[in-house]
Design a protein around this motif. Structure first.
Motif, short mmCIF file in Angstrom:
data_model
loop_
_atom_site.label_atom_id
_atom_site.label_comp_id
_atom_site.label_asym_id
_atom_site.label_seq_id
_atom_site.Cartn_x
_atom_site.Cartn_y
_atom_site.Cartn_z
N SER B 94 13.47 -18.36 -59.91
CA SER B 94 13.21 -19.02 -58.61
C SER B 94 12.57 -20.35 -59.06
N GLU B 95 11.39 -20.34 -59.65
CA GLU B 95 11.01 -21.40 -59.84
C GLU B 95 11.48 -22.26 -61.56
N GLU B 157 13.21 -13.32 -57.08
CA GLU B 157 14.02 -14.31 -56.33
C GLU B 157 14.15 -14.55 -55.31
N GLN B 158 14.97 -13.99 -54.32
CA GLN B 158 15.85 -14.06 -53.09
C GLN B 158 14.61 -14.39 -51.72
N PHE B 159 13.52 -14.00 -52.31
CA PHE B 159 12.00 -14.07 -51.27
C PHE B 159 11.09 -15.38 -51.51
N LEU B 160 11.02 -15.93 -52.90
CA LEU B 160 10.84 -16.95 -53.24
C LEU B 160 11.60 -18.21 -52.67
N ARG B 161 13.17 -17.94 -53.10
CA ARG B 161 13.47 -19.39 -52.37
C ARG B 161 13.45 -19.26 -51.02
N GLU B 162 13.34 -18.87 -49.95
CA GLU B 162 13.22 -18.65 -48.67
C GLU B 162 11.87 -19.57 -48.33
N VAL B 163 11.14 -19.50 -49.64
CA VAL B 163 9.72 -19.98 -49.29
C VAL B 163 10.12 -22.55 -49.09
N PRO B 164 10.36 -22.20 -48.42
CA PRO B 164 10.44 -24.25 -48.18
C PRO B 164 9.30 -25.04 -49.25
N LYS B 178 2.32 -26.92 -62.13
CA LYS B 178 3.41 -26.33 -62.02
C LYS B 178 3.27 -24.51 -61.74
N TRP B 179 2.53 -24.19 -62.52
CA TRP B 179 2.34 -22.34 -63.00
C TRP B 179 1.23 -22.83 -61.84
N LYS B 180 0.28 -23.16 -61.54
CA LYS B 180 -0.86 -22.89 -60.52
C LYS B 180 -0.57 -23.06 -58.86
N MET B 181 0.42 -24.28 -58.58
CA MET B 181 0.99 -24.43 -57.70
C MET B 181 2.60 -22.91 -57.38
N VAL B 182 2.69 -22.03 -58.06
CA VAL B 182 3.62 -21.01 -57.85
C VAL B 182 2.56 -19.78 -57.54
N THR B 184 0.07 -19.47 -56.42
CA THR B 184 -1.24 -19.81 -55.65
C THR B 184 -0.78 -20.38 -54.01
N VAL B 185 0.68 -21.21 -54.10
CA VAL B 185 0.85 -21.26 -52.98
C VAL B 185 2.32 -20.49 -52.92
N VAL B 186 3.17 -20.24 -53.54
CA VAL B 186 5.38 -19.84 -53.14
C VAL B 186 4.79 -18.53 -53.26
N VAL B 187 4.21 -17.83 -54.73
CA VAL B 187 3.97 -16.22 -54.56
C VAL B 187 3.46 -15.83 -53.01
N PRO B 188 2.30 -15.98 -52.97
CA PRO B 188 1.92 -15.55 -51.67
C PRO B 188 2.69 -16.31 -50.56
#
Lengths: 354, 283, 319
Positions: B94-95, B157-164, B178-182, B184-188
């Protein structure tokens, strides 16, 4: 997740630290499964550290898994052939454990009297020549029993089975037709359209639930499931009911002339009270174990099995071993990781093999 | 003209009713299954079931304590192996995806997903049981994890993709790497869906029996450690259901009830979680 | 999906580079692990089936002889059993499933539809052994005591319904499989039907069509691809089903014309005989059967996914 890790670690550690505890894996015949499970349960009560996990998968599986090395020992109602013995990495010894009867069990609602079946009738049924319950071959031996005009649903084993071997061994002896067309083996090409069950358990289940069916199972399975089973006419012409007494008599002759490797067939044995479809069943024990503690534990179990264990046989409808056989086996125990020499010459086994 | 219209209306009525009947039939299958399990299972269930060991065939009583523990062990270990692998692979797809390679990974994950459960059992036998010369809970867990990984990968993959996308850009704009963003933001943000996927995957493998037949085999005793054949609920249900002994059949129903209870609870929980929606409004 | 951002400028890059590179390597590593496992899987299956492949060649696929004693093995009885049970299962579950999907997408109010779909999807979560458990104690007696005798009385002249009414056999196995595949068909078909634009329905209704005619002649053809995809998905599931089928199919490694007869599928014969298999060729033959099944399900799954992706809104369906 952390908890699981810790738990896993504890499990592994616990497993490793119990030095005297033995967890043994065995697989094989379903024929003696009833008494084997009882034995391992009882032995575990006496020796809490010894666990024998016996999986009732069938004689074929017992031999296959022993050969593959995935179990510590195997069990089979068909003695291993010379070719099978050669394929083993570690040579194995045959230890007869009990004797049992393979009975013709049936499900005939309304028929409460026990049926009498002659060898000709049995062979005819399994060859597909005798198709109805009220066939002359059956009614002739059962006067006074009202047999229905319905088809006999013939059940056999679908897996590689020692019980099948005993059954077909008997049929081969009493029916030249059978011997020619099918022969004996742990898996054969069954004539007609019989139905298959997995293990003694599967055949029992099928017969139990299918009116009009007939199958071959070990006596214990028929009795414990309240199924009717037939008295078979033996070599001397008498109809004998399967029981531990008639099985013991069948083995009496064999005990005297038991070959050194214990591979013998006692079907269609002489004797007025002999049940003709009797058999020994064997544990297949490798003669060497890498783990000395395991070796000792198994040898101790075998001692117990041959002495105290035998008293469980009759209440579970198996016949205990003749004393002369027990003595010879106790001597054979010493051949496992021991110093006892191999016997001088192996007598050829009196078994038919496909 | 009228006759034709009447006919069409009749067909309309009949067919639409039929579709309703079909739906009713399908839904009632579920209730029938649950009904039978509850009825037969409850009658057969007692407290001893959860901690006693099975008795030899022909004797009444005993329980399946070892099978319950065995199932938890193997599913737990499979989760330990499969959840991180699936999750991180899903994060990659996804990322961090590289177009072509990611397509390959997706294709291959689908491949793994499509392996019939019995073939997975054969595989684990060839990979673990044969070399180790013995059946074990470890082999069973490995078989189960092979089934778990593709499920978790795809869900993640599917649910992470749905994060805007706006969330990602906001994170980066605030100076995160980037990894911090993923992390702390995307995964939660996608966590609800990802967790749902994990729960569903674990529920799925806890009901699997075929992969355990030649890997963990079974055991009448408590398995000591992970390197012994181990009993599990699904395999016990199988062996006890096909057995002719009435008491074993009774035990099979009890085990069936316990298993279906666990599986359905997990499924309902997961779907309720996901029904509440992703915690962030769509951008 | 990360698009090149302001962070990719050289000034910031060095600060974030190590963390990101490490993270990328880690996730790439795990993703590659999946690739390695798959390669290992195919490789193992290929190698383990070697002795059988060498001995029988392609003839394995068309031979009907299955004799462990003489080490003659042929896959045809199992391919037959697999195909017959799967096709029969679909013949039942496709009309059932598409019909229910139509109800759920066209007729039921949204809330009711969602609730019912939720319940139906729970059916898909029920483990195979439990279907088997119920099949043995509920369906088999029903078949043996009522349905099969009825079929024999009415249609017994057909070779399809000759033989004993045992309760176990190809017919029972197919019935059980149909219930197991129905939820997949309903779930995906419903999504495909819902994805059909409202205008299509309104146009048809405006032209005077009845609800049914609209559905059957306009909406369903529009969703044809997705519905076909659901059928392939159901098929893939049916092909690989092991436990429930093993418990009710009778486990005979032979081909019989009658549906009342016992049979075997590839999955069930592996389950039933793998532990028995000794020697070199026997286990290899079973592994080769597994390989055949694997290839079959891979192909069908791929077709299913392509079809579904083409029609449903969200791309790959969450199943």
């Amino acid at each position: 997740m952390k908890k699981t890790l810790v738990a896993c670690g504890l499990f592994l550690a616990a497993g490793a630290s119990i030095a005297s505890a033995q967890s043994i894996t065995a697989a094989g015949a379903t024929f003696p499964a009833v008494i084997y499970q009882k034995w391992f349960d009882e032995y575990h009560k006496l020796h809490a550290g010894m666990q024998v996990n016996y999986q009732s998968l069938g004689s074929g599986a017992g031999i296959a898994q022993l050969t593959a090395g995935t179990v510590d020992f195997g069990a089979s109602d068909k003695p291993m052939s010379d070719a099978e013995l050669k394929a083993l990495k570690t040579p194995a010894l045959h230890f007869p454990t009990v004797m049992g009867a393979v009975v013709a069990t049936y499900n005939l609602p309304g028929v409460t009297k026990e049926l009498h079946l002659s060898p000709a009738a049995l062979a005819g049924i399994y060859l597909g020549a005798v198709t109805k319950w009220n066939d002359k071959l059956i009614t002739a031996d059962n006067p006074g029993v009202k047999l229905p005009n319905s088809e006999i649903i013939v059940v056999h084993r679908s897996d590689a089975s020692g019980t099948t071997f005993i059954w077909t061994d008997y049929l081969s002896k009493i029916s030249p037709d059978w011997q020619k067309k099918v022969g004996a083996g742990s898996a054969v090409s069954w004539p007609g359209t019989p139905v298959g069950g997995q293990g003694n358990e599967g055949v029992t289940g099928l017969v139990k639930q299918t009116p009009g069916s007939l199958g071959y199972v070990e006596l214990a399975f028929a009795v414990k499931n309240n199924l009717g089973y037939a008295s078979i006419k033996n070599a001397e012409g008498a109809f004998v009911k399967p029981s531990f007494e008639s099985v013991t008599e069948a083995a009496a002759g064999a005990a005297a002339s038991m070959p050194a490797d214990f591979r013998v067939s006692i079907t269609n044995a002489p004797g007025k009270g002999s049940y003709p479809i009797s058999s020994f069943t064997w544990l297949l024990i490798p003669n060497h174990f890498a783990d000395a503690a395991k070796s000792k534990a198994i040898k101790e179990f075998l001692q117990w099995m041959l002495t105290d264990g035998q008293k469980f046989a009759t209440e579970l409808y198996y016949a205990p071993l003749p004393k002369s056989v027990v003595t010879k086996e106790l001597a054979q125990i010493e051949r496992i990781d021991g110093t006892a020499p191999a016997p001088a010459k192996k007598t050829p086994a009196d078994t038919k093999r496909k | 003209m009228n006759k034709r219209l009447l006919w069409r209306k009749a067909v309309n009525g009949v067919m639409l009713t039929l579709t309703g009947v079909f739906t009713f039939f399908t839904v009632s299958c579920l209730f029938l299954i649950l009904g039978f399990l509850l009825y037969n299972g409850f009658r057969s269930l007692d407290w001893g079931f959860f901690y006693k060991l099975p008795l030899p065939p022909g004797e009444n009583g005993g329980g399946m304590g070892n099978a319950i523990v065995g199932s938890f062990e193997m599913v737990g270990l499979a989760g330990l192996i499969g959840l991180p692998v699936g999750f991180l692979a899903g994060v990659y797809l996804s990322e961090f995806e590289d177009r072509r390679y990611a397509s390959l990974i997706r294709y291959v994950a689908d491949l793994l997903n499509g392996i019939p459960s019995i073939v997975v059992g054969v595989l684990a036998w060839a990979l673990v049981v044969k070399p180790m010369q013995g059946y074990s809970a470890l082999a069973g867990s490995i078989a189960l994890s092979i089934m778990l990984i593709p499920i978790v990968t795809r869900q993640t993959e599917q649910f992470l993709r749905e994060v805007p996308q706006s969330l990602r850009e906001a994170g980066l704009a605030l100076g995160a790497s980037k990894w911090k963003m993923v992390a702390t933001v995307v995964v939660p943000a996608g966590s609800k869906g990802v967790m749902t996927g994990m729960i569903l995957g674990v529920a799925r493998i806890s009901g699997e029996s075929a992969p355990l037949l030649f890997t963990a085999l079974s055991n009448q005793f408590w398995a000591k450690g992970l390197l012994q054949p181990t009993a599990s609920l699904p395999v016990m249900i199988y062996t006890h259901a096909i057995s002719p002994f009435d008491d074993w059949n009774r035990q099979a129903w009890a085990a069936g009830l316990v298993l279906i209870g666990m599986v359905l609870t997990a499924n309902i929980l997961a779907r309720l979680v996901i029904a509440k929606g992703i915690s962030v409004p769509r951008g | 999906m990360a698009t090149p951002t302001v962070l990719e400028t050289p000034v910031i890059r060095s600060r974030t580079q190590t963390g990101d590179t490490l993270a990328r390597l880690v996730v790439l590593g795990f993703a590659t692990l999946i690739l390695l496992v798959s390669i290992l899987a195919v490789y193992e299956l290929w190698i383990a089936s070697g002795p059988a492949r060498e001995k029988f060649g392609l003839g394995f696929l068309v031979s009907t002889l299955w004799n462990p004693v003489t080490e003659q093995f042929g896959a045809l009885p199992f391919i037959y059993g697999t195909i017959v049970t799967s096709v029969l299962a679909l013949l039942i579950s496709v009309p059932l499933g598409v019909g229910a999907a139509i109800f759920l997408s066209e007729l039921a109010p949204a809330k009711v539809s969602d609730a019912l779909t939720f319940l139906i999807e729970l059916l898909a979560a029920i483990p195979s052994v439990i279907y088997g458990l119920l099949a043995i104690f509920v369906i088999v007696p029903m078949m043996r005591d009522y349905i099969e005798p009825f079929l024999k009385d009415t249609l017994g002249f057909l070779p399809l319904f000759k033989g004993y009414a045992l309760g176990v056999g190809l017919l029972t196995a197919s019935l059980v499989l149909s219930i197991m595949t129905v939820p997949f068909i309903i779930s995906v078909s419903r999504e495909s039907l819902l994805a059909v634009p409202r205008e299509q329905r309104e146009a048809a209704l405006a032209l005077g069509a009845t609800r049914w005619e609209t559905t059957w002649q306009v909406v369903v053809p529009y969703a044809k691809l997705g519905i076909s995809g659901s059928v392939f998905l159901g098929l893939a599931r049916a092909l690989g089903e092991t436990m429930a089928v093993t418990m009710v199919i009778g486990n005979e490694p032979a081909i019989h014309a009658s549906l009342l007869a016992s049979g075997s599928t590839i999955a069930t014969v592996i389950a039933a005989q793998f532990n028995d298999a000794s020697g070199k060729v026997y286990p290899a033959a079973l592994v080769e059967l597994g390989l055949v099944l694997f290839l079959l399900t891979v192909v069908i799954n791929a077709i299913a996914r392509l079809m579904i992706m083409a029609t449903t809104r969200k791309g790959s369906k969450r199943i």
